[in-house]
Design an enzyme around this catalytic site. Structure first.
Site, PDB file in Angstrom:
ATOM      1  N   ARG A  73      23.729  35.382 -50.270  1.00 51.36           N
ATOM      2  CA  ARG A  73      22.943  36.451 -50.881  1.00 51.36           C
ATOM      3  C   ARG A  73      22.778  36.166 -52.376  1.00 51.36           C
ATOM      4  NH1 ARG A  73      19.448  40.517 -49.644  1.00 51.36           N
ATOM      5  NH2 ARG A  73      20.030  42.563 -50.485  1.00 51.36           N
TER       6      ARG A  73
ATOM      7  N   THR B 261      11.460  39.123 -45.226  1.00 51.35           N
ATOM      8  CA  THR B 261      12.634  38.551 -44.636  1.00 51.35           C
ATOM      9  C   THR B 261      12.243  37.855 -43.340  1.00 51.35           C
ATOM     10  OG1 THR B 261      13.796  40.392 -45.553  1.00 51.35           O
ATOM     11  CG2 THR B 261      14.875  39.268 -43.729  1.00 51.35           C
TER      12      THR B 261
ATOM     13  N   THR C 172      15.681  35.713 -46.822  1.00 49.94           N
ATOM     14  CA  THR C 172      14.650  36.566 -47.420  1.00 49.94           C
ATOM     15  C   THR C 172      14.380  36.293 -48.888  1.00 49.94           C
ATOM     16  OG1 THR C 172      13.972  38.879 -47.681  1.00 49.94           O
ATOM     17  CG2 THR C 172      16.273  38.393 -48.099  1.00 49.94           C
TER      18      THR C 172
ATOM     19  N   ASN D 154      13.046  39.142 -50.161  1.00 50.17           N
ATOM     20  CA  ASN D 154      12.906  40.599 -50.163  1.00 50.17           C
ATOM     21  C   ASN D 154      11.465  40.974 -49.834  1.00 50.17           C
ATOM     22  OD1 ASN D 154      13.707  43.226 -50.175  1.00 50.17           O
ATOM     23  ND2 ASN D 154      13.276  43.515 -52.348  1.00 50.17           N
TER      24      ASN D 154
ATOM     25  N   ASP E 229      16.948  45.662 -54.229  1.00 43.23           N
ATOM     26  CA  ASP E 229      17.908  46.150 -53.226  1.00 43.23           C
ATOM     27  C   ASP E 229      19.114  46.832 -53.873  1.00 43.23           C
ATOM     28  OD1 ASP E 229      16.540  45.611 -50.937  1.00 43.23           O
ATOM     29  OD2 ASP E 229      17.597  43.773 -50.439  1.00 43.23           O
TER      30      ASP E 229
ATOM     31  N   GLY F  62      12.675  43.259 -41.785  1.00 43.43           N
ATOM     32  CA  GLY F  62      12.128  44.616 -41.710  1.00 43.43           C
ATOM     33  C   GLY F  62      12.788  45.605 -42.654  1.00 43.43           C
ATOM     34  N   GLY F  63      13.439  45.105 -43.722  1.00 39.46           N
ATOM     35  CA  GLY F  63      14.043  46.011 -44.707  1.00 39.46           C
ATOM     36  C   GLY F  63      14.998  46.971 -44.037  1.00 39.46           C
TER      37      GLY F  63
HETATM   38  O1  DON Z   1      18.368  42.447 -47.721  1.00 40.21           O
HETATM   39  C1  DON Z   1      17.633  43.333 -47.307  1.00 40.21           C
HETATM   40  O2  DON Z   1      18.026  44.239 -46.598  1.00 40.21           O
HETATM   41  C2  DON Z   1      16.156  43.296 -47.674  1.00 40.21           C
HETATM   42  N1  DON Z   1      15.981  42.532 -48.878  1.00 40.21           N
HETATM   43  C3  DON Z   1      15.395  42.741 -46.524  1.00 40.21           C
HETATM   44  C4  DON Z   1      13.904  42.672 -46.789  1.00 40.21           C
HETATM   45  C5  DON Z   1      13.095  42.522 -45.565  1.00 40.21           C
HETATM   46  O3  DON Z   1      13.579  42.558 -44.458  1.00 40.21           O
HETATM   47  C6  DON Z   1      11.635  42.386 -45.738  1.00 40.21           C
HETATM   48  N2  DON Z   1      10.996  42.031 -44.508  1.00 40.21           N
HETATM   49  N3  DON Z   1      10.265  42.520 -43.803  1.00 40.21           N
END
Ligand code: DON
Length: 566
Positions: A102, A377, A395, A397, A419, A469-470
C-alpha cells in the site's frame, strides 16, 4: 438462475472462446476451466501474459508478478507501477502469506493538508492534484514477492510488460471511451501531451504504444527496486513533483518498504478464509459480515430474496460503522481486530438486527469494544498446477490516479491520499467517512477496502476471489462468496449475478437495476429501507476449484475481464 444472467453469460462465453482456445468450455453458466493453471484479470493481454508464464513452467507467483506489470501497461486506469495493493498467497505447502504494498503518506504530509483557511476541505485537492499522490508501493511489493516465491528469473517475468509497452496493443471499446473521457483532464493536468491523449479521438482497436513506460520497465527489469526508487526513474518522479508542486522526496522513495503481514483468517460454514488485514479494512469487514450472516440459513431464504437482502444490508450498516470508527494503519493506531471479530461481538451485532424492520443508519453506531494493549482498482486471481494461488488487488485509487503522468517515465501517479479521512466525518470520493484512526500522518498508510481473499475447504484450495470498486469491494466479494457457498452457483454465475451494496452512510441500498424487481423494492421500502439504482458494482475476477481437479475462472462481464486456463 434468471434469464438475463443466461443471456449475459452466453455473450461473455462466446466472446471468450474467440480469444482463447486453450480452455475448454463445459456448459452454460460455467466459466473457462483448466487443470494446470488459471489467470483471471481485467484485460485479455495481461491474462495471455500470465498464462504464458504458467505454460513456461512458472508458478502462480511468477505469473502474478507478470500480470501486475502487464496490467500497468494494458490497463492504465488501475494497473500501475506508481500505485499500490495487496496480495494474499497460499503455497502448495499450505502456508498463507499476505503482502502489503500500500502507498504511504509522504513525510511532508500533514493532517490538515487538504483544508482551506476556513477549515473546510478544498474540493479536488486530495483527488485531482499531485498532492493526492502517496509514495508508490507496487515495485517494491513485486520485487519482494518474487524474491520470496519466484521460480523463473525476474527479467523473464518483467520482459512481457516491456514488450507490450514498446510494441503496443489494441485498445478495447471500453478503453477507447474511457481514454476519450479523460482527455480534457489529461491536457489540463500535464504540461506536455501524454501518450494517453490521441491526436484525434481513440477508437476500438487503436494501438496504444508507450515508449517512456517501456524504458522505465526496462530499468525495473535490470535494476529491480533501484530501477524505480533510485536513479533515473526516481529523478523523473522528483522532477515531476517540483514541476507540479508535489510532496514526494527522494527520502520518501528510498524509505518505502512493502510489509509481510499476518492475514485475517476465519471460518464460514465448512470453509476457511484468508484475507487482508489492516491497513485494509477488507478482511476484517469480510470476517464481520460472514460472522454475522452465519446466523441465518441463506440457502433456504434464497438468493437476492427480500429477507436475504435485508439481513445482508443490516450487517453491512454495522460493519461500515465500525470501519469508520476504528480502522486505520496498525503502525499508527491500535486497531481492535480481535475484539471486532470475536464470536461474542458478532453474535451481539447479529442480535441487533430486527427480523422485519430496517434500523435507520442514524441509529446504528460503531459497536463498543475496548482495544487491547498491545488498521479504479483492479483484481487478479492466479493459480497453478502445484497448488499455489495468488489473490491480488492493486490500484491507483481513482481511474488513472490523479491523471498526472510522470514526464519521461510514462506512468500515472496515484491519488490514494483521498483514502485518508481529510477531516473527521467528511466523505471521501467513495462516500466513506472516517475518524482520527484514519487521519493523515507522515509515513502512514491510508485505509483501504481491498479484499483479496483465498478460501479453502478441508485444507484444499476452494476459491480465489477479489474485486475493485472502492467502498463496494467488500460487499462485492462478500456476495460472490455467498453465491457459491450458500447458493450453489458456479464461479461464472457467482461473478455475473447482479449486486447491491450498503455502506451505513448514506442510508441507502444501492443496487444494479436487475438485482431486484419492483416487488422486492416495494417490500424493502415498507420495511424502512431506502433504495437507489446505480451503475455497475464491482468487477470480480475469481477462480473456483472443483473436486474433480478443474479450476474454473470467473471473469466479470461488467468489464473486459478475461479468464484463461490450460
Ligand atoms: O484502497 C481502496 O479501498 C480504494 N483506493 C480502492 C479504489 C477502487 O477500488 C477504485 N476502483 N474501482
Amino acid at each position: 438462475m434468471n434469464l438475463n444472467f443466461l443471456k449475459q453469460a452466453s455473450v461473455f462465453v462466446i466472446g471468450f472462446m474467440l480469444v482463447n482456445s486453450c480452455s475448454q468450455q463445459s456448459h452454460k453458466g460455467m466459466g473457462p476451466t483448466g487443470t494446470k493453471g488459471m489467470v483471471v484479470c481485467a484485460h485479455p493481454e495481461a491474462s495471455k501474459i500470465g498464462l504464458s508464464i504458467l505454460q513456461q513452467g512458472g508458478n502462480a507467483m511468477d505469473a502474478a508478478v507478470a500480470v501486475e506489470f502487464a496490467l500497468a501497461v494494458c490497463y492504465p486506469s488501475a494497473g500501475n507501477i506508481a500505485g499500490g495493493g495487496f496480495w494474499i498467497v497460499r503455497t502448495s505447502g499450505k502456508s498463507v502469506y499476505s503482502l502489503d504494498y500500500r502507498e504511504k503518506a509522504p513525510l511532508a504530509s500533514s493532517k490538515d493538508m487538504y483544508l482551506g483557511p476556513d477549515g473546510e476541505v478544498v474540493n479536488g485537492l486530495s483527488t485531482q492534484t499531485i498532492l493526492a499522490a502517496g509514495v508508490p508501493g507496487t515495485v517494491d511489493g513485486m520485487v519482494r514477492a518474487h524474491e520470496k516465491f519466484g521460480t523463473l528469473p525476474w527479467n523473464t517475468v518483467v520482459q512481457p510488460a516491456v514488450d507490450l509497452a514498446r510494441n503496443g496493443f489494441p485498445i478495447t471499446k471500453l478503453q477507447a471511451a474511457s481514454l476519450n473521457s479523460i482527455r480534457k483532464a489529461l491536457l489540463e493536468r500535464n504540461s506536455s501531451k501524454p501518450v494517453f491523449v490521441s491526436d484525434s479521438i481513440w477508437k476500438q482497436g487503436d494501438l496504444l504504444i508507450q515508449p517512456d513506460l517501456a524504458k522505465t520497465l526496462e530499468r525495473i527489469r535490470d535494476q529491480k527496486r533501484e530501477g524505480f526508487y533510485a536513479g533515473e526513474t526516481a529523478g523523473l518522479i522528483i522532477r515531476q513533483m517540483q514541476e507540479s508542486g508535489g510532496l514526494i522526496t527522494l527520502q520518501d522513495l528510498a524509505e518505502y518498504e512493502a510489509v509481510w503481514r499476518k492475514p485475517i483468517n476465519g471460518t464460514y460454514r465448512d470453509y476457511h478464509f484468508y484475507s487482508m488485514a489492516p491497513p485494509s479494512s477488507g478482511g476484517l469487514a469480510l470476517k464481520q459480515l460472514l460472522g454475522i450472516l452465519a446466523k441465518w440459513d441463506l440457502k433456504s431464504l434464497g438468493h437476492n430474496q427480500v429477507k436475504t437482502i435485508h439481513y445482508m444490508v443490516e450487517a453491512e450498516k454495522r460493519v461500515y460503522a465500525d470501519r469508520a470508527e476504528y480502522l486505520g494503519d496498525p503502525s499508527f493506531v491500535n486497531v481492535p481486530v480481535d475484539e471486532l471479530t470475536s464470536a461474542k461481538y458478532l453474535s451481539k451485532r447479529a442480535g441487533e438486527i430486527k427480523e422485519d424492520k430496517a434500523t435507520p443508519s442514524d441509529s446504528v453506531r460503531a459497536g463498543k469494544v475496548t482495544p487491547n494493549e498491545s488498521m479504479e482498482t483492479t483484481h487478479y486471481s492466479v493459480a497453478d498446477r502445484w497448488g499455489n494461488a495468488v489473490s491480488a488487488t492493486t490500484t491507483l485509487n481513482g481511474g488513472y490516479g490523479c491523471n498526472i503522468v510522470v514526464k519521461g517515465g510514462g506512468f500515472f501517479l496515484n491519488n490514494e491520499m483521498d483514502d485518508f479521512s481529510s477531516k473527521p466525518g467528511f466523505p471521501n470520493v467513495y462516500g466513506l467517512i472516517g475518524n482520527e484512526a484514519n487521519c493523515i500522518q507522515p509515513g502512514k498508510r491510508m485505509l483501504s477496502c481491498m479484499t483479496p481473499t483465498i478460501i479453502t475447504k478441508n485444507e484444499k484450495l476452494f476459491m480465489v476471489v477479489g474485486s475493485p470498486g472502492g467502498s463496494t469491494i467488500i460487499t462485492s466479494v462478500f456476495q460472490t462468496i455467498l453465491n457459491v457457498i450458500d447458493h450453489g452457483m458456479t464461479m461464472q454465475q457467482a461473478v455475473s449475478e447482479k449486486r447491491f451494496h450498503h455502506q451505513w452512510r448514506p442510508d441507502l441500498i444501492q443496487y444494479e437495476p436487475e438485482a431486484m424487481d419492483s416487488l422486492k423494492v416495494t417490500k424493502l421500502l415498507s420495511m424502512g429501507h431506502f433504495l437507489k439504482k446505480t451503475g455497475k458494482i464491482g468487477r470480480v475476477d475469481a477462480i473456483l476449484f472443483w473436486p474433480d481437479g478443474r479450476m474454473e475462472g470467473g471473469a466479470d462481464p461488467r468489464g473486459d475481464d478475461s479468464a484463461m486456463g490450460f
